[in-house]
Design a protein around this motif. Structure first.
Motif, PDB file in Angstrom:
ATOM      1  N   MET A  33       0.744  -1.098  -0.062  1.00  0.00           N
ATOM      2  CA  MET A  33       0.032   0.094   0.023  1.00  0.00           C
ATOM      3  C   MET A  33       0.925   1.238  -0.073  1.00  0.00           C
ATOM      4  O   MET A  33       0.634   2.199  -1.002  1.00  0.00           O
ATOM      5  N   THR A  34       1.786   1.074   0.813  1.00  0.00           N
ATOM      6  CA  THR A  34       2.846   2.360   0.740  1.00  0.00           C
ATOM      7  C   THR A  34       3.512   2.520  -0.442  1.00  0.00           C
ATOM      8  O   THR A  34       3.525   3.897  -0.693  1.00  0.00           O
ATOM      9  N   LYS A  35       4.011   1.688  -0.943  1.00  0.00           N
ATOM     10  CA  LYS A  35       4.492   1.571  -2.298  1.00  0.00           C
ATOM     11  C   LYS A  35       3.758   2.270  -3.469  1.00  0.00           C
ATOM     12  O   LYS A  35       4.125   2.913  -4.166  1.00  0.00           O
ATOM     13  N   ALA A  36       2.526   1.980  -3.380  1.00  0.00           N
ATOM     14  CA  ALA A  36       1.923   2.381  -4.236  1.00  0.00           C
ATOM     15  C   ALA A  36       1.020   3.734  -4.094  1.00  0.00           C
ATOM     16  O   ALA A  36       0.143   4.221  -4.564  1.00  0.00           O
ATOM     17  N   GLY A  37       1.592   4.297  -2.903  1.00  0.00           N
ATOM     18  CA  GLY A  37       1.366   5.858  -2.670  1.00  0.00           C
ATOM     19  C   GLY A  37       0.436   5.965  -1.443  1.00  0.00           C
ATOM     20  O   GLY A  37       0.303   7.419  -1.211  1.00  0.00           O
ATOM     21  N   VAL A  38       0.070   5.059  -0.667  1.00  0.00           N
ATOM     22  CA  VAL A  38      -0.626   5.398   0.446  1.00  0.00           C
ATOM     23  C   VAL A  38       0.249   6.088   1.737  1.00  0.00           C
ATOM     24  O   VAL A  38       1.373   5.730   1.869  1.00  0.00           O
ATOM     25  N   ARG A  39      -0.106   7.239   1.961  1.00  0.00           N
ATOM     26  CA  ARG A  39       0.444   8.165   3.086  1.00  0.00           C
ATOM     27  C   ARG A  39       0.030   8.274   4.258  1.00  0.00           C
ATOM     28  O   ARG A  39       0.216   9.387   4.875  1.00  0.00           O
ATOM     29  N   SER A  40      -0.711   7.324   4.697  1.00  0.00           N
ATOM     30  CA  SER A  40      -1.132   7.375   6.195  1.00  0.00           C
ATOM     31  C   SER A  40      -0.202   6.416   7.025  1.00  0.00           C
ATOM     32  O   SER A  40       0.308   5.567   6.602  1.00  0.00           O
ATOM     33  N   ARG A  41      -0.072   6.622   8.375  1.00  0.00           N
ATOM     34  CA  ARG A  41       0.528   5.882   9.266  1.00  0.00           C
ATOM     35  C   ARG A  41      -0.066   4.679   9.169  1.00  0.00           C
ATOM     36  O   ARG A  41       0.500   3.475   9.405  1.00  0.00           O
ATOM     37  N   SER A  42      -1.463   4.601   9.618  1.00  0.00           N
ATOM     38  CA  SER A  42      -2.215   3.417   9.673  1.00  0.00           C
ATOM     39  C   SER A  42      -2.471   3.105   8.113  1.00  0.00           C
ATOM     40  O   SER A  42      -2.870   3.719   7.417  1.00  0.00           O
ATOM     41  N   VAL A  43      -2.568   1.735   8.093  1.00  0.00           N
ATOM     42  CA  VAL A  43      -3.008   1.166   6.750  1.00  0.00           C
ATOM     43  C   VAL A  43      -4.418   0.235   7.228  1.00  0.00           C
ATOM     44  O   VAL A  43      -4.034  -0.814   7.886  1.00  0.00           O
ATOM     45  N   PHE A  44      -5.368   0.384   6.654  1.00  0.00           N
ATOM     46  CA  PHE A  44      -6.655  -0.336   7.067  1.00  0.00           C
ATOM     47  C   PHE A  44      -6.874  -1.445   6.073  1.00  0.00           C
ATOM     48  O   PHE A  44      -6.784  -1.223   4.691  1.00  0.00           O
ATOM     49  N   ASN A  45      -7.709  -2.480   6.272  1.00  0.00           N
ATOM     50  CA  ASN A  45      -8.208  -3.157   5.450  1.00  0.00           C
ATOM     51  C   ASN A  45      -9.534  -2.994   5.316  1.00  0.00           C
ATOM     52  O   ASN A  45     -10.121  -1.831   5.990  1.00  0.00           O
ATOM     53  N   THR A  46     -10.737  -3.723   4.486  1.00  0.00           N
ATOM     54  CA  THR A  46     -11.981  -3.235   4.164  1.00  0.00           C
ATOM     55  C   THR A  46     -12.803  -4.472   4.098  1.00  0.00           C
ATOM     56  O   THR A  46     -12.322  -5.484   3.774  1.00  0.00           O
ATOM     57  N   ASN A  47     -14.170  -4.257   4.283  1.00  0.00           N
ATOM     58  CA  ASN A  47     -14.928  -5.394   3.812  1.00  0.00           C
ATOM     59  C   ASN A  47     -15.685  -4.818   2.637  1.00  0.00           C
ATOM     60  O   ASN A  47     -16.169  -3.539   2.515  1.00  0.00           O
ATOM     61  N   ALA A  48     -15.778  -5.387   1.432  1.00  0.00           N
ATOM     62  CA  ALA A  48     -16.457  -4.969   0.183  1.00  0.00           C
ATOM     63  C   ALA A  48     -17.750  -4.981   0.156  1.00  0.00           C
ATOM     64  O   ALA A  48     -18.267  -4.764  -0.995  1.00  0.00           O
ATOM     65  N   GLY A  49     -18.650  -5.119   1.135  1.00  0.00           N
ATOM     66  CA  GLY A  49     -20.159  -5.465   1.196  1.00  0.00           C
ATOM     67  C   GLY A  49     -20.808  -4.011   0.943  1.00  0.00           C
ATOM     68  O   GLY A  49     -22.050  -4.227   0.479  1.00  0.00           O
ATOM     69  N   PHE A  50     -20.217  -3.132   1.194  1.00  0.00           N
ATOM     70  CA  PHE A  50     -20.694  -1.840   0.978  1.00  0.00           C
ATOM     71  C   PHE A  50     -19.729  -0.429   0.637  1.00  0.00           C
ATOM     72  O   PHE A  50     -18.964  -0.448   1.388  1.00  0.00           O
ATOM     73  N   TRP A  51     -20.203   0.274  -0.384  1.00  0.00           N
ATOM     74  CA  TRP A  51     -19.133   1.316  -0.715  1.00  0.00           C
ATOM     75  C   TRP A  51     -19.856   2.268  -1.573  1.00  0.00           C
ATOM     76  O   TRP A  51     -20.788   1.866  -2.378  1.00  0.00           O
ATOM     77  N   ILE A  52     -19.449   3.402  -1.605  1.00  0.00           N
ATOM     78  CA  ILE A  52     -19.835   4.624  -2.394  1.00  0.00           C
ATOM     79  C   ILE A  52     -19.080   5.274  -3.056  1.00  0.00           C
ATOM     80  O   ILE A  52     -17.872   5.463  -2.783  1.00  0.00           O
ATOM     81  N   VAL A  53     -19.844   5.561  -4.476  1.00  0.00           N
ATOM     82  CA  VAL A  53     -18.745   6.400  -5.356  1.00  0.00           C
ATOM     83  C   VAL A  53     -19.404   7.469  -6.145  1.00  0.00           C
ATOM     84  O   VAL A  53     -20.565   7.116  -6.435  1.00  0.00           O
TER      85      VAL A  53
END
Lengths: 347, 264
Positions: free
Chosen positions: B133-153
C-alpha cells in the motif's frame, strides 16, 4: 591584481541555452541564476526560439544585468567558455548541444527533474556533456549519472533572490488562508487534493491555488468547489503577492511524483508562509521540522499542525518569521550560491 | 444546492438474486425510496434489473467492471451493496458518509498495529500488505483493510477509481499476491478519501457494519446493536448500523427473499 569583476575581458564566458520565465521551476530558476552570476561571468543568453528575443520584459531584465542575448544563428563560429542548459527539452532533441560544441563550448547540463529528458542519456554516453549538475541528493540518487558515465557532477541546488519574495506580516484578524503554487501538472496533485484541504477542518479557512488549469478542473470534476476556494490560472497574480496571501503553504503531492528540490516551498517561506509538506522528497533539506514548517507523514499530522497554527496567531507569526530568516540565511545565501555555481561552471 | 442523487446497485445471480430481493424489501420497509439497480440473470422484485450476461467471478473483480457500466446512469453517487445486506432502519443521509470525498469505503482493521494477532489478510502478511500500500502511494501511518459489502462512489471518479484499483491489484498480482476486490478497494479508499481516519468503522458505525462473526447467524438482523470484533486484533466495540451486512444469515435471507418474491 585585476579581478574579473573589474575587467570584463578577464571573465569566463557562459552561454545560457534557454530563456527565463515567471512560470515553472527551471525557467524561474534561470532568471534568478542569471541575476546571481551577472557581473561575474560574461553571459550570453541563447533562446530556443528567436521570437523569444522580442519579449521586452525579459530583454529589459537582461539589459539591466548587462547580459547579452542573441539567436543561435547569430552566434559566432568560434567561442570559448561553457554552454549551460537547465531542463531545456529542446537542447538535445534539436541538436543545440551540437551547435555549442561545434563552436568550441563545453556543455554543462542540468535535468532539474527526477527523470532523464529525451536523448539526454544517449548524448551523455556519446561524450557530448562535460559536466552534469544535480539539484539535490534526492535527485542524484534517482538520476545516478555515476552509474553509466564518468562525467564529473556537482550539486548546485537552487538559488532564489530573497528580494523578489518580500516578507509580509499576515492579518491575524480573520480566518487563515491555505494554498499552494506549482506547475499545473496533474501528477503534482494528490488524487484527493480538494477533500484533503477541506478535511483539515480549519474553521473559516480559505483555499487559494495558483496555476490551476482546465486539466485540474477535469481531474477533480467530482468536487464542488464552493466559495472558500480561489482557483487562479497561471500568473493570475505575481508569485510573490500570491504567496504573501497565504498563511500556510500546504503542499501534498501526487503519489507518483517526487519533488527534486522544492522551489515554490522556499519562495513561500521567504514571504512568511509556513510550509506543511510531505516527508521525503528534498524537503528535509529545506525545512527544520517544528521550527520553520512541518514535514508530515500522515493526514493527521497535517491536520494537527494546521489546526494548532490556525488557533495560535502568536505561534504562527513566530514561525512565519523563522521561515523567512531560515530561507534567507540558510537557503538563499547569495555568496554561497554564487561560489558554488562559479566552481561548477569552471570546466 | 440540490441534494445529491444516488441509487443503490449490486451484481447478483442465482440464489443471490433472492437475497437481493430480501435486501430491497427490507429497505422499502424502513422507508428507503431510492432505486435499486441490479445486474442479474433473473428478475428481482423491487429492482431495476440489467442483464449481467456471462462474467468472470474470480476474485470478485467483476464489481469494478460493472461499476464502469453504471456510468451510463444519471446519478451523482452509486451506493454498492452486496446482496446479503439488510436494512434495519432508515439510513438517513447516506451520502453524508462520504464527507466531501468522491468515495466512501468503510475502513476496518489497522494492519500496522502491534496488537494484531492474525498474521495476514487474504494470505498476504500484514507487514507486506502495508508495504504494498505504501509503495503504491498510501501516505497514512495506519493502513486499514476493508469489507467490500458496501461502498459509495461519485459518478465522476469512477474511471480514475477503477484505474487505480486495478493497477494496484495487478501490481500485487505481479508480486505474487492474488487479492479479491477488497484490497484494491481499501487502496482507493486511502487514496481518495482525504482523511482516511474519518472513514474508519470504529469511529462511525451508524450507517453500515458487517456481522462477520455471526451475531445474527441464520436469522434476520433485528435492529439491535452488537459487539463488533476487530478481524485482526480481536478487540471489540459496539455497533448499531442501519444497514447490516449479514454475512452469516444467508439462509434466512434466502427464505425471506423467496417469500418476498411470491408476495410481490
Amino acid at each position: 591584481m585585476t579581478r574579473p569583476l573589474d575587467n570584463p575581458d578577464l571573465m569566463r564566458s557562459l552561454y545560457f541555452f534557454g530563456w527565463p520565465s515567471r512560470y515553472g521551476g527551471a525557467d524561474t530558476k534561470a532568471a534568478h541564476l542569471l541575476g546571481l552570476l551577472a557581473g561575474h561571468l560574461k553571459i550570453t543568453v541563447v533562446p530556443n526560439f528567436p521570437e523569444q528575443l522580442e519579449q521586452s520584459e525579459w530583454t529589459t531584465f537582461l539589459d539591466s544585468l548587462q547580459i547579452r542575448y542573441t539567436s543561435l544563428d547569430r552566434l559566432p563560429g568560434n567561442l570559448s567558455g561553457v554552454a549551460l542548459a537547465l531542463c531545456n527539452d529542446q537542447f538535445f532533441v534539436r541538436g543545440l548541444h551540437r551547435e555549442a560544441i561545434k563552436r568550441g563550448l563545453k556543455v554543462i547540463w542540468s535535468s532539474e527533474m527526477m527523470w532523464h529528458h529525451q536523448q539526454e542519456v544517449q548524448q551523455i554516453k556519446a561524450g557530448s556533456v562535460s559536466r552534469l549538475l544535480y539539484v539535490s541528493e534526492v535527485q542524484k540518487a534517482t538520476l545516478n549519472y555515476e552509474s553509466f558515465c564518468d562525467v564529473p557532477t556537482r550539486i548546485t541546488g537552487n538559488y532564489i533572490d530573497p528580494s523578489c519574495f518580500p516578507f509580509v506580516d499576515r492579518d491575524n484578524t480573520r480566518g487563515i488562508t491555505i494554498g499552494r503554487l506549482s506547475r499545473a501538472a496533474e501528477e503534482k496533485y494528490p488524487e484527493d487534493f480538494p477533500v484533503f484541504y477541506e478535511a483539515l477542518g480549519i474553521p473559516d479557512a480559505r483555499f487559494r491555488v495558483m496555476a490551476w488549469s482546465s486539466a485540474l478542473s477535469q481531474k477533480y470534476r467530482w468536487h464542488r468547489f464552493d466559495q472558500r476556494w480561489d482557483l487562479l490560472p497561471v500568473e493570475a497574480e505575481p508569485a510573490a503577492s500570491f504567496l504573501q496571501s497565504l498563511d500556510l503553504f500546504v503542499y501534498p503531492l501526487g503519489h507518483q511524483f517526487t519533488e527534486s528540490w522544492g522551489r515554490s516551498t522556499v519562495e513561500a517561506m521567504l514571504t512568511g508562509a509556513i510550509p506543511l509538506v510531505p516527508e521525503g522528497h528534498n524537503f528535509g533539506e529545506l525545512i527544520v521540522h517544528g521550527e520553520t514548517g512541518f514535514l508530515c507523514g500522515d493526514f493527521l499530522e497535517y491536520q494537527e499542525h494546521a489546526l494548532r497554527l490556525s488557533r495560535e496567531p502568536a505561534s504562527r507569526r513566530k514561525m512565519s518569521l523563522a521561515c523567512r530568516d531560515h530561507a534567507v540565511t540558510e537557503l538563499c545565501d547569495t555568496n554561497r550560491h554564487r561560489e558554488c555555481w562559479l566552481e561548477a561552471l569552471d570546466v | 444546492m440540490s441534494e445529491p442523487r444516488f441509487c443503490y446497485w449490486s451484481v447478483t445471480t442465482g440464489p443471490y438474486a433472492e437475497m437481493m430481493a430480501c435486501c430491497i424489501r427490507s429497505a422499502r420497509a424502513v422507508g428507503v425510496c431510492e432505486e435499486f439497480h441490479v445486474w442479474t440473470d433473473r428478475p428481482i422484485p423491487g429492482a431495476i434489473c440489467h442483464p449481467c450476461g456471462k462474467f468472470e467471478f474470480k476474485n470478485y473483480l467483476f464489481k469494478f467492471d460493472f461499476l464502469k457500466k453504471m456510468r451510463d446512469l444519471n446519478f451523482e453517487f452509486f451506493v454498492f451493496l452486496d446482496a446479503d445486506n439488510y436494512f434495519v432502519r432508515h439510513p438517513g443521509d447516506v451520502i453524508a458518509s462520504t464527507q466531501g470525498a468522491p468515495l466512501h469505503v468503510v475502513l476496518e482493521s489497522d494492519c500496522t498495529r502491534d496488537s494484531n494477532t492474525r498474521p495476514d489478510w487474504w494470505g498476504c502478511p500484514l507487514k507486506r500488505f502495508v508495504q504494498l500500500m505504501t509503495k503504491a502511494g498510501v501516505r497514512s501511518r495506519s493502513v486499514f483493510n476493508t469489507n467490500a459489502g458496501f461502498w459509495i462512489v461519485h459518478h465522476e471518479v469512477i474511471d480514475r477509481m477503477v484505474d487505480l484499483a486495478l493497477n494496484f491489484w495487478n501490481d500485487c498480482h505481479a508480486k505474487g499476491y492474488r487479492f479479491t476486490e477488497e484490497a484494491p478497494l481499501a487502496y482507493v479508499g486511502h487514496m481518495l478519501m482525504g482523511n482516511p481516519y474519518a472513514h474508519v468503522l470504529e469511529s462511525d458505525s451508524a450507517l453500515w457494519a458487517s456481522d462477520w462473526t455471526g451475531c445474527f447467524e441464520n436469522r434476520i438482523p433485528d435492529g439491535r446493536p452488537w459487539q463488533f470484533v476487530d478481524y485482526l486484533d480481536g478487540h471489540s466495540f459496539r455497533v448499531d448500523p442501519a444497514i447490516v451486512h449479514c454475512m452469516r444469515s444467508k439462509s434466512a435471507m434466502l427464505s425471506h427473499g423467496r417469500r418476498s418474491s411470491f408476495n410481490q
